[in-house]
Design a protein around this motif. Sequence first.
Motif, PDB file in Angstrom:
ATOM      1  N   ASP A  32      -8.938   1.210   4.032  1.00 44.77           N
ATOM      2  CA  ASP A  32      -8.147   0.743   4.895  1.00 44.77           C
ATOM      3  C   ASP A  32      -8.766   0.887   6.430  1.00 44.77           C
TER       4      ASP A  32
ATOM      5  N   ALA B 131      -8.647   5.938   1.289  1.00 44.88           N
ATOM      6  CA  ALA B 131      -7.762   5.303   2.084  1.00 44.88           C
ATOM      7  C   ALA B 131      -8.856   4.664   3.093  1.00 44.88           C
TER       8      ALA B 131
ATOM      9  N   LYS C 198       0.112   4.233  -2.470  1.00 41.26           N
ATOM     10  CA  LYS C 198      -0.169   5.531  -1.971  1.00 41.26           C
ATOM     11  C   LYS C 198       0.667   6.663  -2.579  1.00 41.26           C
ATOM     12  N   TYR C 199       1.916   6.238  -2.585  1.00 40.40           N
ATOM     13  CA  TYR C 199       2.921   7.164  -3.183  1.00 40.40           C
ATOM     14  C   TYR C 199       2.629   7.469  -4.735  1.00 40.40           C
TER      15      TYR C 199
ATOM     16  N   GLU D 245       0.932  -1.022   0.113  1.00 39.12           N
ATOM     17  CA  GLU D 245       0.174   0.069  -0.114  1.00 39.12           C
ATOM     18  C   GLU D 245       0.831   1.352  -0.013  1.00 39.12           C
TER      19      GLU D 245
ATOM     20  N   PRO E 106      -5.251  10.710  -5.434  1.00 40.78           N
ATOM     21  CA  PRO E 106      -4.985   9.938  -4.320  1.00 40.78           C
ATOM     22  C   PRO E 106      -6.042   8.733  -4.372  1.00 40.78           C
TER      23      PRO E 106
ATOM     24  N   ASP F  54      -8.705   6.396   9.823  1.00 42.87           N
ATOM     25  CA  ASP F  54      -9.160   6.028   8.268  1.00 42.87           C
ATOM     26  C   ASP F  54     -10.527   6.170   7.902  1.00 42.87           C
TER      27      ASP F  54
END
Length: 198
Positions: free
Chosen positions: A111, A108, A96-97, A92, A105, A154
């Motif tokens: 998560d 999340a 995410k990066y 992840e 983006p 999250d």
Amino acid sequence: MEKNNVVSVQMKEWANPTPAGLVAFAVACYCFFALLSGKVGVSALPLMGCWLIGGFTIQLVVAIVDLKSGNIAGGNVFCFFSGFFMLTGGLEMFLKYKGVMSEAPLDATIDGFAWLVLAIILILWTPAFFKKFGLLTVVILLTDAALPIIALTDLGMLPKAVASPIAAWILLGAGSVAIYLASALVVNGTFGKKVYPM
């Protein structure tokens, strides 16, 4: 009548792999501390992913050995930690990066749902670690405190600016206790006596 000349080889029992698993856990806790407390930014995500995937390898081995030796609580916890916290968490970090760098983006919130399951499971399994209360129980209790905070953050139910630093410091505590416990297990086990108090 003479029996076959078979040399009986005594199988040695494997050593306790828990210290290695605790080191991997401590590395993850310290990395999450740095991320959640704002000590590192988005540019650290790929490197953090590498460290977590390294931890996956260690914790998977620990889980297999623990389960083979009959350690149901420790073996299962290391098993799901290796898969979800380490491997999934590491992968992840790369996603995410990439999402941040591409200005698309990832959501999340998913998560939060996954972390919520893991938090509930760990909390429900915690009594198994009360059978022999010790430093490992302290590690589990601190992790029990941090995971719901991460899950609820999250899920958008807790403000990130307030909740993330709290989870960060709790994880730093859990990682620090894990470092000491891993050291005590290795040193005390090597000398066959209590060198580091437990």
